[in-house]
Motif scaffolding. Structure first.
Motif, mmCIF file in Angstrom:
data_model
loop_
_atom_site.group_PDB
_atom_site.id
_atom_site.type_symbol
_atom_site.label_atom_id
_atom_site.label_comp_id
_atom_site.label_asym_id
_atom_site.label_seq_id
_atom_site.Cartn_x
_atom_site.Cartn_y
_atom_site.Cartn_z
ATOM 1 N N GLU A 164 77.859 -4.073 97.438
ATOM 2 C CA GLU A 164 78.203 -3.253 96.281
ATOM 3 C C GLU A 164 79.562 -3.593 95.677
ATOM 4 O O GLU A 164 79.712 -3.689 94.459
ATOM 5 N N GLN A 165 80.583 -3.745 96.527
ATOM 6 C CA GLN A 165 81.925 -4.010 96.007
ATOM 7 C C GLN A 165 81.978 -5.355 95.284
ATOM 8 O O GLN A 165 82.640 -5.492 94.255
ATOM 9 N N GLU A 166 81.261 -6.338 95.801
ATOM 10 C CA GLU A 166 81.190 -7.627 95.120
ATOM 11 C C GLU A 166 80.472 -7.496 93.778
ATOM 12 O O GLU A 166 80.802 -8.191 92.814
ATOM 13 N N ALA A 167 79.500 -6.588 93.719
ATOM 14 C CA ALA A 167 78.783 -6.359 92.467
ATOM 15 C C ALA A 167 79.733 -5.791 91.413
ATOM 16 O O ALA A 167 79.712 -6.214 90.247
ATOM 17 N N ILE A 168 80.578 -4.846 91.825
ATOM 18 C CA ILE A 168 81.559 -4.292 90.880
ATOM 19 C C ILE A 168 82.504 -5.384 90.403
ATOM 20 O O ILE A 168 82.835 -5.474 89.215
ATOM 21 N N SER A 169 82.940 -6.245 91.324
ATOM 22 C CA SER A 169 83.839 -7.342 90.947
ATOM 23 C C SER A 169 83.168 -8.279 89.945
ATOM 24 O O SER A 169 83.803 -8.772 89.006
ATOM 25 N N CYS A 191 83.198 -6.577 86.578
ATOM 26 C CA CYS A 191 84.549 -6.551 86.017
ATOM 27 C C CYS A 191 85.009 -7.931 85.573
ATOM 28 O O CYS A 191 85.862 -8.048 84.685
ATOM 29 N N GLU A 192 84.451 -8.972 86.163
ATOM 30 C CA GLU A 192 84.812 -10.325 85.743
ATOM 31 C C GLU A 192 84.492 -10.545 84.271
ATOM 32 O O GLU A 192 85.156 -11.340 83.582
ATOM 33 N N SER A 193 83.484 -9.838 83.776
ATOM 34 C CA SER A 193 83.113 -10.007 82.366
ATOM 35 C C SER A 193 84.243 -9.575 81.439
ATOM 36 O O SER A 193 84.331 -10.052 80.300
ATOM 37 N N PHE A 194 85.133 -8.693 81.912
ATOM 38 C CA PHE A 194 86.229 -8.232 81.058
ATOM 39 C C PHE A 194 87.256 -9.328 80.803
ATOM 40 O O PHE A 194 88.046 -9.236 79.865
ATOM 41 N N PRO A 217 85.032 -5.277 76.676
ATOM 42 C CA PRO A 217 83.989 -4.627 77.476
ATOM 43 C C PRO A 217 82.696 -4.429 76.701
ATOM 44 O O PRO A 217 82.704 -3.965 75.557
ATOM 45 N N ARG A 218 81.599 -4.812 77.314
ATOM 46 C CA ARG A 218 80.272 -4.608 76.729
ATOM 47 C C ARG A 218 79.685 -3.303 77.240
ATOM 48 O O ARG A 218 79.870 -2.928 78.412
#
Length: 358
Positions: A245-250, A253-256, A261-262
């Motif tokens: 999960e935490q890697e998924a959030i990272s 956030c990498e898209s920012f 932000p989309r």
């Protein structure tokens, strides 16, 4: 007035081909059909609309088939549709206007492509595609799967959406099978094909394999930024499926670091916090989604509901769980103004009415 050749590749499309051709017949001056091996009544249906029905031996390469169809065109512009595409009447009227005003120095016309719809028929997944191409430019399709023509020259973005109205999927494993064959034959995938190969692996639940290909994709310096943004989301979903999960959030956030932000990304982060039952954090991300701007033209895949309806509905849930019932009801009312017939909005209305009476 510019003339238009509609160029299509088809196989066993008897259920949808007539619908497609009837919607496009008034726009196309010429219809080219490349049949790749139909065993139903596809060819007979095509023959009702055109004498240009050709046979193309299928070689597991969509670009080869589309280039063959394009090679038979004789009009000023080449125009493509899939058999399960439809030109809605309002778009047809706009396209007929375009034929009268299009200048011959325009090389590519980009049109919106609506590929998924809600219960009211409004598009919920959309992106742009190169749709009209000047024949003199001799554009060539590339890519065995998810084929594309890279737009160049003078490009016009025009508001006449094409609708993808698929009835059912004939062979859901076909694209992945073609990618796997290319791998077995040792054929290198370009950056765009790596993106779509990873996506096919993700769609088929092969999350670990998809992550490996996404890692390769992100190392490519020439990756289109819109594909990078989408890959951040799909990589996150793979990681979530694997319990990371935490890697998924990272990943989200990498898209920012790539673009503003989309809304789709903000909703995805909000959903993670919803699952954690951290409704304060979830509400923050859904509010952020409401404040995002719609992406500009040529910005890749877009889910319009992520800009309003989805965050409004989720904010209703968040505030209800936090005990802010009047705020929750207000968000549901706002969502209802967007989609009055949505069953979830109706369910929430009954829920709040029951709370009021009790």
């Amino acid at each position: 007035m510019q003339t238009v050749s509609l160029c299509m590749i088809v196989k066993n499309e008897e259920e949808v081909l007539e619908r497609c051709l009837r919607s496009a017949a008034a726009f196309a001056d010429e219809i080219i059909i490349a049949d790749t091996g139909s065993t139903d009544h596809t060819r007979e249906i095509a023959a009702q609309f055109t004498e240009h029905v050709h046979t193309f031996a299928w070689v597991d390469d969509f670009s080869a088939a589309r280039n063959f169809a394009f090679s038979k065109a004789s009009c000023d512009y080449q125009f493509w549709l899939d058999a399960d595409d439809v030109i809605p009447p309002e778009s047809l009227a706009r396209l007929l206007e375009l034929k009268d005003t299009l200048t011959p120095d325009t090389d590519v016309v980009m049109l919106p492509y609506h590929v998924a719809f809600d219960e009211q028929g409004a598009p919920v997944f959309t992106y742009e595609r190169e749709r009209l191409l000047r024949r003199e430019k001799a554009f060539q399709w590339v890519g065995a799967v998810h084929e594309v023509i890279a737009p160049s020259g003078k490009i016009l973005h025009y508001d006449a959406p094409i609708e993808h109205r698929k009835l059912h999927v004939h062979d859901p494993a076909r694209n992945l099978r073609i990618f796997e064959r290319l791998q077995e034959e040792g054929k290198a995938l370009d950056t765009r094909q790596k993106f779509y190969y990873a996506r096919e692996l993700y769609y088929h639940g092969r999350y670990a394999d998809a992550l490996e290909v996404y890692a390769d994709f992100f190392r490519c310096k020439d990756a289109w930024i819109a594909d990078r943004l989408t890959a951040c989301q799909h990589r996150a979903e793979c990681l979530l499926a694997l319990g990371r999960e935490q890697e998924a959030i990272s990943s989200l956030c990498e898209s920012f670091s790539l673009a503003a932000p989309r809304a789709e990304v903000c909703c995805a982060i909000g959903q993670i916090f919803m699952q954690r039952k951290d409704y304060t954090q979830a509400a923050f991300w859904y509010e952020t989604a409401l404040r995002t701007e719609f992406p500009a033209e040529n910005a890749g895949f877009s889910q319009p509901d992520c800009h309003d309806f989805i965050p409004l509905m989720q904010l209703c849930v968040c505030h209800d769980r936090m005990g802010n019932r009047s705020i929750a009801k207000a968000y549901n009312d706002r969502a209802g103004r967007i989609k009055p017939s949505n069953p979830n909005v109706a369910y929430n209305r009954r829920y709040f009415q029951q709370l009021l009476h009790s």
